[in-house]
Design a protein around this motif. Structure first.
Motif, PDB file in Angstrom:
ATOM      1  N   ARG A 122      27.291   7.226  25.170  1.00 18.04           N
ATOM      2  CA  ARG A 122      27.988   7.671  26.379  1.00 18.04           C
ATOM      3  C   ARG A 122      28.599   6.475  27.100  1.00 18.04           C
ATOM      4  O   ARG A 122      27.889   5.528  27.467  1.00 18.04           O
ATOM      5  CB  ARG A 122      26.984   8.361  27.301  1.00 18.04           C
ATOM      6  N   PRO A 123      29.938   6.458  27.317  1.00 20.62           N
ATOM      7  CA  PRO A 123      30.563   5.359  28.057  1.00 20.62           C
ATOM      8  C   PRO A 123      30.340   5.520  29.563  1.00 20.62           C
ATOM      9  O   PRO A 123      30.472   6.621  30.111  1.00 20.62           O
ATOM     10  CB  PRO A 123      32.044   5.495  27.699  1.00 20.62           C
ATOM     11  N   VAL A 124      29.981   4.426  30.217  1.00 19.94           N
ATOM     12  CA  VAL A 124      29.700   4.445  31.653  1.00 19.94           C
ATOM     13  C   VAL A 124      30.247   3.173  32.273  1.00 19.94           C
ATOM     14  O   VAL A 124      30.149   2.095  31.683  1.00 19.94           O
ATOM     15  CB  VAL A 124      28.180   4.540  31.927  1.00 19.94           C
ATOM     16  N   LYS A 125      30.810   3.291  33.461  1.00 25.18           N
ATOM     17  CA  LYS A 125      31.256   2.117  34.208  1.00 25.18           C
ATOM     18  C   LYS A 125      30.087   1.590  35.045  1.00 25.18           C
ATOM     19  O   LYS A 125      29.526   2.312  35.860  1.00 25.18           O
ATOM     20  CB  LYS A 125      32.430   2.471  35.111  1.00 25.18           C
ATOM     21  N   ILE A 126      29.769   0.332  34.821  1.00 24.85           N
ATOM     22  CA  ILE A 126      28.610  -0.276  35.462  1.00 24.85           C
ATOM     23  C   ILE A 126      29.082  -1.285  36.510  1.00 24.85           C
ATOM     24  O   ILE A 126      29.861  -2.196  36.197  1.00 24.85           O
ATOM     25  CB  ILE A 126      27.713  -0.984  34.436  1.00 24.85           C
ATOM     26  N   PRO A 127      28.626  -1.170  37.765  1.00 24.11           N
ATOM     27  CA  PRO A 127      29.003  -2.153  38.789  1.00 24.11           C
ATOM     28  C   PRO A 127      28.268  -3.478  38.568  1.00 24.11           C
ATOM     29  O   PRO A 127      27.133  -3.504  38.070  1.00 24.11           O
ATOM     30  CB  PRO A 127      28.556  -1.501  40.093  1.00 24.11           C
ATOM     31  N   PHE A 128      28.934  -4.574  38.936  1.00 25.56           N
ATOM     32  CA  PHE A 128      28.281  -5.878  38.821  1.00 25.56           C
ATOM     33  C   PHE A 128      28.807  -6.808  39.902  1.00 25.56           C
ATOM     34  O   PHE A 128      29.886  -6.598  40.472  1.00 25.56           O
ATOM     35  CB  PHE A 128      28.516  -6.496  37.432  1.00 25.56           C
ATOM     36  N   ILE A 129      28.003  -7.803  40.192  1.00 22.75           N
ATOM     37  CA  ILE A 129      28.418  -8.865  41.117  1.00 22.75           C
ATOM     38  C   ILE A 129      28.238 -10.198  40.399  1.00 22.75           C
ATOM     39  O   ILE A 129      27.531 -10.286  39.383  1.00 22.75           O
ATOM     40  CB  ILE A 129      27.629  -8.837  42.451  1.00 22.75           C
ATOM     41  N   VAL A 130      28.875 -11.227  40.947  1.00 25.72           N
ATOM     42  CA  VAL A 130      28.797 -12.561  40.355  1.00 25.72           C
ATOM     43  C   VAL A 130      28.352 -13.542  41.430  1.00 25.72           C
ATOM     44  O   VAL A 130      28.801 -13.473  42.583  1.00 25.72           O
ATOM     45  CB  VAL A 130      30.160 -12.996  39.768  1.00 25.72           C
ATOM     46  N   THR A 131      27.434 -14.432  41.055  1.00 26.50           N
ATOM     47  CA  THR A 131      26.955 -15.437  42.002  1.00 26.50           C
ATOM     48  C   THR A 131      26.789 -16.765  41.298  1.00 26.50           C
ATOM     49  O   THR A 131      26.609 -16.817  40.068  1.00 26.50           O
ATOM     50  CB  THR A 131      25.612 -15.010  42.632  1.00 26.50           C
ATOM     51  N   ASP A 132      26.860 -17.814  42.059  1.00 22.77           N
ATOM     52  CA  ASP A 132      26.630 -19.138  41.508  1.00 22.77           C
ATOM     53  C   ASP A 132      25.149 -19.306  41.180  1.00 22.77           C
ATOM     54  O   ASP A 132      24.288 -18.732  41.843  1.00 22.77           O
ATOM     55  CB  ASP A 132      27.067 -20.213  42.508  1.00 22.77           C
ATOM     56  N   ILE A 133      24.862 -20.092  40.177  1.00 19.19           N
ATOM     57  CA  ILE A 133      23.478 -20.267  39.745  1.00 19.19           C
ATOM     58  C   ILE A 133      22.596 -20.831  40.862  1.00 19.19           C
ATOM     59  O   ILE A 133      21.394 -20.568  40.919  1.00 19.19           O
ATOM     60  CB  ILE A 133      23.430 -21.173  38.486  1.00 19.19           C
ATOM     61  N   ASP A 134      23.195 -21.576  41.793  1.00 14.82           N
ATOM     62  CA  ASP A 134      22.423 -22.135  42.909  1.00 14.82           C
ATOM     63  C   ASP A 134      21.971 -21.050  43.880  1.00 14.82           C
ATOM     64  O   ASP A 134      20.987 -21.235  44.609  1.00 14.82           O
ATOM     65  CB  ASP A 134      23.251 -23.188  43.661  1.00 14.82           C
ATOM     66  N   ASN A 135      22.667 -19.945  43.925  1.00 22.82           N
ATOM     67  CA  ASN A 135      22.322 -18.848  44.837  1.00 22.82           C
ATOM     68  C   ASN A 135      21.568 -17.708  44.126  1.00 22.82           C
ATOM     69  O   ASN A 135      21.243 -16.706  44.754  1.00 22.82           O
ATOM     70  CB  ASN A 135      23.598 -18.272  45.470  1.00 22.82           C
ATOM     71  N   LEU A 136      21.314 -17.888  42.838  1.00 22.49           N
ATOM     72  CA  LEU A 136      20.785 -16.785  42.035  1.00 22.49           C
ATOM     73  C   LEU A 136      19.431 -16.287  42.546  1.00 22.49           C
ATOM     74  O   LEU A 136      19.207 -15.076  42.649  1.00 22.49           O
ATOM     75  CB  LEU A 136      20.662 -17.239  40.576  1.00 22.49           C
ATOM     76  N   THR A 137      18.544 -17.193  42.895  1.00 16.99           N
ATOM     77  CA  THR A 137      17.196 -16.783  43.308  1.00 16.99           C
ATOM     78  C   THR A 137      17.238 -15.879  44.532  1.00 16.99           C
ATOM     79  O   THR A 137      16.589 -14.820  44.574  1.00 16.99           O
ATOM     80  CB  THR A 137      16.331 -18.018  43.605  1.00 16.99           C
ATOM     81  N   GLU A 138      18.006 -16.252  45.532  1.00 18.94           N
ATOM     82  CA  GLU A 138      18.085 -15.455  46.760  1.00 18.94           C
ATOM     83  C   GLU A 138      18.738 -14.106  46.515  1.00 18.94           C
ATOM     84  O   GLU A 138      18.299 -13.079  47.048  1.00 18.94           O
ATOM     85  CB  GLU A 138      18.851 -16.248  47.827  1.00 18.94           C
ATOM     86  N   VAL A 139      19.781 -14.089  45.692  1.00 18.39           N
ATOM     87  CA  VAL A 139      20.467 -12.836  45.393  1.00 18.39           C
ATOM     88  C   VAL A 139      19.542 -11.889  44.604  1.00 18.39           C
ATOM     89  O   VAL A 139      19.469 -10.689  44.873  1.00 18.39           O
ATOM     90  CB  VAL A 139      21.764 -13.102  44.608  1.00 18.39           C
ATOM     91  N   VAL A 140      18.839 -12.454  43.648  1.00 10.21           N
ATOM     92  CA  VAL A 140      17.938 -11.635  42.829  1.00 10.21           C
ATOM     93  C   VAL A 140      16.840 -11.006  43.681  1.00 10.21           C
ATOM     94  O   VAL A 140      16.475  -9.834  43.493  1.00 10.21           O
ATOM     95  CB  VAL A 140      17.332 -12.491  41.696  1.00 10.21           C
ATOM     96  N   GLN A 141      16.306 -11.739  44.625  1.00  5.95           N
ATOM     97  CA  GLN A 141      15.249 -11.206  45.481  1.00  5.95           C
ATOM     98  C   GLN A 141      15.698  -9.953  46.234  1.00  5.95           C
ATOM     99  O   GLN A 141      14.915  -9.023  46.431  1.00  5.95           O
ATOM    100  CB  GLN A 141      14.796 -12.275  46.476  1.00  5.95           C
ATOM    101  N   LYS A 142      16.960  -9.907  46.613  1.00  5.48           N
ATOM    102  CA  LYS A 142      17.445  -8.777  47.404  1.00  5.48           C
ATOM    103  C   LYS A 142      17.945  -7.622  46.543  1.00  5.48           C
ATOM    104  O   LYS A 142      17.921  -6.468  46.983  1.00  5.48           O
ATOM    105  CB  LYS A 142      18.560  -9.258  48.341  1.00  5.48           C
TER     106      LYS A 142
END
Length: 525
Positions: free
Chosen positions: A83-103
């Motif tokens: 089944r084809p599905v459109k998946i949303p995504f965001i992009v972040t710099d590796i330096d901000n990855l930890t904070e973004v992942v937590q949220k």
């Protein structure tokens, strides 16, 4: 006198609180994994779909879900799960990855064989050039829940722009496949039409147990048309599984084994029903096709281990099977044990497991009828312990385990007068026996609990006093109207001598009198 059913263990020597454990399906690479997986279609949690993106129609109105084409499937067709599905995504710099992942972690796209965090290469940069950007895929079914979080991350400048016109949220088309769904989602999507068509029928799967490389099912009649499909899905999805079998009759023979049919298996000419498994850090090996083994009693067996005084107690296991009680008592608590089973195959694997766990010096194995074992082997050993008692290890207890729920209670009469041959010797210190007798009841009402006490007294041929009942414990629900219990109680020298209460005021020994004042009688008030 009022009775109640309890699930908490209280004893004079220890306090142990019985807790239920929910098992998630996990992948265990170890070949001796012994994990009990329980699942129910009706209990599978549902998720709300509020994503405005276009989607193909599904019964659950969700994007991350198999298409309706799989509903009612009886032969597994993996291609129908595409089944084809459109998946949303965001992009972040590796330096901000930890904070973004937590949220955003609660909203990650969680699929089998898919990583929600991947490296991101902007289209404007050459492919060979390394990038410090990470792409995080999110579950579109939770769009409204994480939309505000993304706005906050934008304001905090933790996200990278995808386009020059300030777009921070992108979409990528992915094809969902059979490999991306776990067995719970697959079963729910296939059997959903059954639930909706008949509200009065329970269309949940009965559950399954994994013993080594074998998955054991006990399918209800209405699920039998789907048995091959169910077997193949479990074979595909449960790590370590090489063989899926279904029980096709009840356990009604004297050896407590059952006939089973193969639903699915790995193509291997050397496929076998001999399994290796670990329970409570004790290793067991046996032929699952020829012996009785129930991994759902693992918690119950650990509760019995808590009752044993290390290194000094004795255990008499009347219906030992391949040794889950006796071998564990020797291995974990260093107790001396006599273990017996009528089934020659069980006796063979009992000996094997004694050697496997290196407890030959603590466990003696017997291949006898339960009555013969009690009146001969158990009696002989108990008299030897009494005659050799030198006053040390005064806290020693003698436990008799009778795990044959269908008929164990009928063997209690063997203990009435068991030691009558040494009755005239007044110098002996007669210990009381702690009996742990398993049995079935058809319901869990107060009257049924009282009748169990009365039934045990009737089969014993002697009333069991209130002070001598230690516990009435509900072990597990076997069927909607069938519950397995353990009745733990003490019998003293009056019963062992075959005396009436009027013959001697001492119903047991001095230790029994002391303990009766302080013993915890769970379930009886």
């Amino acid at each position: 006198m009022r009775f109640s059913i309890v699930r908490t263990i209280l004893s004079s020597s220890s306090l142990f609180r019985h807790r239920q454990f929910d098992f998630d399906v996990k992948r265990f690479p170890h070949r001796f994994s012994n994990v009990q997986h329980l699942f129910s279609i009706s209990k599978l949690s549902t998720m709300t779909n509020s994503n405005p993106l276009p989607t193909a129609t599904t019964t659950k109105n969700k994007l991350i879900w198999p298409p309706d084409s799989v509903r009612g499937m009886r032969e597994l067709d993996r291609d129908l799960f595409r089944r084809p599905v459109k998946i949303p995504f965001i992009v972040t710099d590796i330096d901000n990855l930890t904070e973004v992942v937590q949220k955003l972690r609660p909203y990650f796209l969680k699929l089998q064989q898919f990583k929600p965090i991947q490296s991101y290469q902007p289209q404007s940069e050459p492919e060979q050039q390394s990038s410090n950007l990470k792409q995080i895929f999110l579950n579109p079914d939770h769009f409204t829940e994480f939309e505000s979080i993304i706005k906050n991350l934008e304001n905090d400048k933790l996200l990278s722009r995808l386009t020059d016109d300030e777009e921070y949220l992108g979409h990528k088309e992915l094809e969902l496949r059979y490999e991306n769904f776990n067995h719970l989602v697959i079963f729910r999507s296939i059997f959903n039409h059954l639930e909706s068509n008949d509200q009065n029928q329970d269309y949940s799967l009965s559950g399954f147990s994994q013993i080594g490389h074998i998955i054991h099912l006990n399918l209800r009649d209405h699920m039998l048309p789907y048995k091959k499909l169910i077997g193949q899905v479990l074979l595909d999805k449960i790590n370590g599984c090489r063989l899926v079998v279904n029980k096709i009759d009840i356990i009604d023979n004297k050896y407590r084994n059952f006939q089973m049919e193969i639903l699915a298996q790995i193509d291997d000419n050397n496929q076998t029903t001999i399994v290796d498994t670990i329970e409570n850090n004790v290793r067991f090996r046996f032929d699952f096709a020829n012996v009785y083994w129930n991994p759902r009693l693992g918690i119950e067996r650990s509760l019995i281990m808590k009752k044993l005084n290390p290194k000094i107690d004795f255990v008499y296991d009347v219906f030992a099977g391949v040794g889950p009680f006796a071998v564990s008592a020797a291995r974990l608590r260093k107790c001396q044990c006599l273990a017996n089973d009528l089934n020659p195959e069980s006796y063979r694997w009992l000996q094997e497991n004694v050697c496997l766990n290196k407890v030959e010096h603590l466990v003696k194995c017997f291949n006898q009828d339960g009555r013969q074992f009690i009146r001969e082997s158990l009696k002989e050993d108990l008299i030897r312990q009494i005659e050799s008692f030198d006053g040390s290890d005064f806290n020693r207890q003698y436990h008799v385990i009778m795990n044959l729920p269908a008929m164990a209670i009928e063997f209690l009469d063997e203990f009435n007068g068991l030691l009558s041959s040494i009755r005239l010797n007044q110098n002996y210190k007669i210990p009381f026996l702690r009996i742990h007798c398993y049995c079935f009841l058809k319901s869990n009402t107060v009257d049924d609990c009282k009748s169990l006490w009365q039934l045990a007294s009737k089969n014993l041929g002697h009333p069991i006093l209130e002070n001598d009942i230690e516990e009435l414990h509900e072990v597990r629900k076997v069927a909607p109207n069938k519950i397995m219990y353990r009745l733990s109680f003490r019998i003293g020298k009056n019963i062992l001598y075959g005396q009436n209460d009027d013959d001697d005021d001492d119903n047991g020994n001095e230790q029994s009198k002391i303990d009766s004042k302080s013993s915890c009688r769970n379930g009886i008030e």
